[in-house]
Design a protein around this motif. Structure first.
Motif, PDB file in Angstrom:
ATOM      1  N   MET A  43       0.854  -1.181   0.000  1.00  0.00           N
ATOM      2  CA  MET A  43       0.000   0.000   0.000  1.00  0.00           C
ATOM      3  C   MET A  43       0.892   1.235   0.000  1.00  0.00           C
ATOM      4  O   MET A  43       2.081   1.146   0.292  1.00  0.00           O
ATOM      5  N   THR A  44       0.305   2.365  -0.324  1.00  0.00           N
ATOM      6  CA  THR A  44       1.012   3.645  -0.271  1.00  0.00           C
ATOM      7  C   THR A  44       0.536   4.400   0.959  1.00  0.00           C
ATOM      8  O   THR A  44      -0.668   4.521   1.189  1.00  0.00           O
ATOM      9  N   VAL A  45       1.493   4.882   1.753  1.00  0.00           N
ATOM     10  CA  VAL A  45       1.180   5.662   2.944  1.00  0.00           C
ATOM     11  C   VAL A  45       1.639   7.099   2.684  1.00  0.00           C
ATOM     12  O   VAL A  45       2.751   7.328   2.203  1.00  0.00           O
ATOM     13  N   VAL A  46       0.758   8.050   2.974  1.00  0.00           N
ATOM     14  CA  VAL A  46       1.051   9.456   2.735  1.00  0.00           C
ATOM     15  C   VAL A  46       1.208  10.162   4.075  1.00  0.00           C
ATOM     16  O   VAL A  46       0.436   9.918   5.006  1.00  0.00           O
ATOM     17  N   GLY A  47       2.215  11.008   4.185  1.00  0.00           N
ATOM     18  CA  GLY A  47       2.420  11.751   5.421  1.00  0.00           C
ATOM     19  C   GLY A  47       3.381  12.898   5.219  1.00  0.00           C
ATOM     20  O   GLY A  47       3.707  13.261   4.091  1.00  0.00           O
ATOM     21  N   HIS A  48       3.833  13.464   6.313  1.00  0.00           N
ATOM     22  CA  HIS A  48       4.789  14.575   6.290  1.00  0.00           C
ATOM     23  C   HIS A  48       6.025  14.173   7.076  1.00  0.00           C
ATOM     24  O   HIS A  48       5.934  13.425   8.044  1.00  0.00           O
ATOM     25  N   GLY A  49       7.164  14.693   6.679  1.00  0.00           N
ATOM     26  CA  GLY A  49       8.420  14.353   7.341  1.00  0.00           C
ATOM     27  C   GLY A  49       8.566  14.998   8.697  1.00  0.00           C
ATOM     28  O   GLY A  49       8.103  16.104   8.925  1.00  0.00           O
ATOM     29  N   TYR A  50       9.225  14.324   9.593  1.00  0.00           N
ATOM     30  CA  TYR A  50       9.478  14.808  10.953  1.00  0.00           C
ATOM     31  C   TYR A  50      10.975  15.046  11.096  1.00  0.00           C
ATOM     32  O   TYR A  50      11.781  14.203  10.712  1.00  0.00           O
ATOM     33  N   GLY A  91       5.459  11.556  12.126  1.00  0.00           N
ATOM     34  CA  GLY A  91       4.714  12.644  11.498  1.00  0.00           C
ATOM     35  C   GLY A  91       3.690  12.151  10.494  1.00  0.00           C
ATOM     36  O   GLY A  91       2.960  12.942   9.918  1.00  0.00           O
ATOM     37  N   ASP A  92       3.624  10.858  10.268  1.00  0.00           N
ATOM     38  CA  ASP A  92       2.670  10.312   9.303  1.00  0.00           C
ATOM     39  C   ASP A  92       1.332   9.952   9.919  1.00  0.00           C
ATOM     40  O   ASP A  92       0.396   9.626   9.206  1.00  0.00           O
ATOM     41  N   THR A  93       1.200   9.992  11.230  1.00  0.00           N
ATOM     42  CA  THR A  93      -0.048   9.618  11.869  1.00  0.00           C
ATOM     43  C   THR A  93      -1.202  10.455  11.334  1.00  0.00           C
ATOM     44  O   THR A  93      -1.093  11.666  11.214  1.00  0.00           O
ATOM     45  N   GLY A  94      -2.286   9.775  10.970  1.00  0.00           N
ATOM     46  CA  GLY A  94      -3.461  10.446  10.426  1.00  0.00           C
ATOM     47  C   GLY A  94      -3.480  10.482   8.919  1.00  0.00           C
ATOM     48  O   GLY A  94      -4.493  10.833   8.322  1.00  0.00           O
ATOM     49  N   GLY A  95      -2.391  10.116   8.292  1.00  0.00           N
ATOM     50  CA  GLY A  95      -2.331  10.117   6.833  1.00  0.00           C
ATOM     51  C   GLY A  95      -3.019   8.892   6.243  1.00  0.00           C
ATOM     52  O   GLY A  95      -3.162   7.863   6.899  1.00  0.00           O
ATOM     53  N   PRO A  96      -3.433   8.973   4.986  1.00  0.00           N
ATOM     54  CA  PRO A  96      -4.123   7.858   4.351  1.00  0.00           C
ATOM     55  C   PRO A  96      -3.184   6.721   3.956  1.00  0.00           C
ATOM     56  O   PRO A  96      -2.034   6.947   3.601  1.00  0.00           O
ATOM     57  N   CYS A  97      -3.701   5.510   4.053  1.00  0.00           N
ATOM     58  CA  CYS A  97      -3.035   4.306   3.546  1.00  0.00           C
ATOM     59  C   CYS A  97      -3.892   3.836   2.378  1.00  0.00           C
ATOM     60  O   CYS A  97      -5.079   3.534   2.555  1.00  0.00           O
ATOM     61  N   LEU A  98      -3.299   3.790   1.201  1.00  0.00           N
ATOM     62  CA  LEU A  98      -4.055   3.569  -0.029  1.00  0.00           C
ATOM     63  C   LEU A  98      -3.660   2.283  -0.737  1.00  0.00           C
ATOM     64  O   LEU A  98      -2.473   1.990  -0.893  1.00  0.00           O
ATOM     65  N   ARG A  99      -4.673   1.539  -1.174  1.00  0.00           N
ATOM     66  CA  ARG A  99      -4.456   0.392  -2.060  1.00  0.00           C
ATOM     67  C   ARG A  99      -4.467   0.956  -3.468  1.00  0.00           C
ATOM     68  O   ARG A  99      -5.374   1.688  -3.842  1.00  0.00           O
ATOM     69  N   GLU A 100      -3.428   0.641  -4.213  1.00  0.00           N
ATOM     70  CA  GLU A 100      -3.360   1.106  -5.589  1.00  0.00           C
ATOM     71  C   GLU A 100      -3.296  -0.099  -6.506  1.00  0.00           C
ATOM     72  O   GLU A 100      -2.795  -1.141  -6.143  1.00  0.00           O
ATOM     73  N   GLY A 101      -3.824   0.063  -7.659  1.00  0.00           N
ATOM     74  CA  GLY A 101      -3.843  -1.032  -8.619  1.00  0.00           C
ATOM     75  C   GLY A 101      -4.705  -0.628  -9.786  1.00  0.00           C
ATOM     76  O   GLY A 101      -4.732   0.530 -10.181  1.00  0.00           O
ATOM     77  N   ALA A 102      -5.421  -1.591 -10.317  1.00  0.00           N
ATOM     78  CA  ALA A 102      -6.318  -1.295 -11.433  1.00  0.00           C
ATOM     79  C   ALA A 102      -7.379  -0.306 -10.976  1.00  0.00           C
ATOM     80  O   ALA A 102      -7.978  -0.450  -9.921  1.00  0.00           O
ATOM     81  N   GLY A 103      -7.591   0.732 -11.750  1.00  0.00           N
ATOM     82  CA  GLY A 103      -8.590   1.741 -11.392  1.00  0.00           C
ATOM     83  C   GLY A 103      -8.019   2.764 -10.445  1.00  0.00           C
ATOM     84  O   GLY A 103      -6.817   2.983 -10.366  1.00  0.00           O
ATOM     85  N   SER A 104      -8.891   3.382  -9.679  1.00  0.00           N
ATOM     86  CA  SER A 104      -8.452   4.440  -8.766  1.00  0.00           C
ATOM     87  C   SER A 104      -8.017   3.846  -7.428  1.00  0.00           C
ATOM     88  O   SER A 104      -8.391   2.730  -7.077  1.00  0.00           O
ATOM     89  N   PRO A 105      -7.247   4.624  -6.654  1.00  0.00           N
ATOM     90  CA  PRO A 105      -6.849   4.150  -5.328  1.00  0.00           C
ATOM     91  C   PRO A 105      -8.059   4.011  -4.418  1.00  0.00           C
ATOM     92  O   PRO A 105      -9.094   4.634  -4.652  1.00  0.00           O
ATOM     93  N   ALA A 106      -7.932   3.192  -3.369  1.00  0.00           N
ATOM     94  CA  ALA A 106      -8.986   3.021  -2.363  1.00  0.00           C
ATOM     95  C   ALA A 106      -8.363   3.169  -0.985  1.00  0.00           C
ATOM     96  O   ALA A 106      -7.231   2.723  -0.750  1.00  0.00           O
ATOM     97  N   LEU A 107      -9.086   3.798  -0.062  1.00  0.00           N
ATOM     98  CA  LEU A 107      -8.603   3.993   1.297  1.00  0.00           C
ATOM     99  C   LEU A 107      -8.751   2.691   2.077  1.00  0.00           C
ATOM    100  O   LEU A 107      -9.862   2.196   2.268  1.00  0.00           O
ATOM    101  N   VAL A 108      -7.620   2.125   2.530  1.00  0.00           N
ATOM    102  CA  VAL A 108      -7.654   0.885   3.310  1.00  0.00           C
ATOM    103  C   VAL A 108      -7.359   1.130   4.782  1.00  0.00           C
ATOM    104  O   VAL A 108      -7.624   0.281   5.620  1.00  0.00           O
ATOM    105  N   GLY A 109      -6.796   2.307   5.102  1.00  0.00           N
ATOM    106  CA  GLY A 109      -6.479   2.569   6.494  1.00  0.00           C
ATOM    107  C   GLY A 109      -6.008   3.984   6.729  1.00  0.00           C
ATOM    108  O   GLY A 109      -5.857   4.775   5.798  1.00  0.00           O
ATOM    109  N   ILE A 110      -5.779   4.278   8.012  1.00  0.00           N
ATOM    110  CA  ILE A 110      -5.251   5.559   8.459  1.00  0.00           C
ATOM    111  C   ILE A 110      -3.976   5.263   9.240  1.00  0.00           C
ATOM    112  O   ILE A 110      -3.985   4.468  10.183  1.00  0.00           O
TER     113      ILE A 110
END
Length: 157
Positions: A43-50, A91-110
């Motif tokens: 999965m892809t995790v999005v956040g900010h650097g600390y 610093g990544d707490t609260g950021g989206p965890c995304l499943r990527e693949g065919a089609g658009s991404p989907a939110l799988v977690g925080i």
């Protein structure tokens, strides 16, 4: 919930935020995942650097690719990620965890890995029913005429 429908315990650090309008019109909404992640899935995790030396965020958005290592508590949706470099992800707490693949991404977690502990995220799949109930309550409170239950499969605005 107790007999008065008051929350007496909490199992996850999740919240729904309802906006009056779009933040940016060119940003499409991301749907919730229709199925739980599995061990070994990435999965892809999005956040900010600390920054350790200043004790704050560096203001840059960062994306990392993570592998699901397993589940710490499947009933409560605690997903263990395979990352070993804990300081890189503060610093990544609260950021989206995304499943990527065919089609658009989907939110799988925080993400909940920003506290310097084991890298984890909270599954949104486990809490789909609660999310749907909260969205329905908010839509009824926002309008004198009920608009029906929002679809979790469509998108989370």
């Amino acid at each position: 919930m107790d007999t008065r429908n008051v929350v007496v315990t909490s199992e996850a650090d999740l919240a729904l935020i309802f906006l009056e309008g779009s933040v940016e019109e060119n940003v499409p909404p991301i749907p919730l995942a229709k199925e739980e992640v599995r061990a070994g899935e990435s999965m892809t995790v999005v956040g900010h650097g600390y920054l350790e030396d200043t004790g704050g965020l560096d203001g840059r958005r960062r994306f990392s690719r993570e592998t699901v290592a397993g589940f710490l508590d499947p009933d409560k949706g605690r997903i263990l990620l395979g990352s070993s470099d804990l300081h890189a992800y503060r610093g990544d707490t609260g950021g989206p965890c995304l499943r990527e693949g065919a089609g658009s991404p989907a939110l799988v977690g925080i993400s909940s890995r920003g506290l310097g502990k084991e890298p984890t995220c909270t599954s949104t799949f486990v809490y789909r029913e609660w999310l749907a109930q909260e969205m329905e309550l908010a839509s009824k409170a926002d309008s004198p005429e009920p608009r029906g239950t929002p679809s979790l499969d469509a998108a989370v605005p």
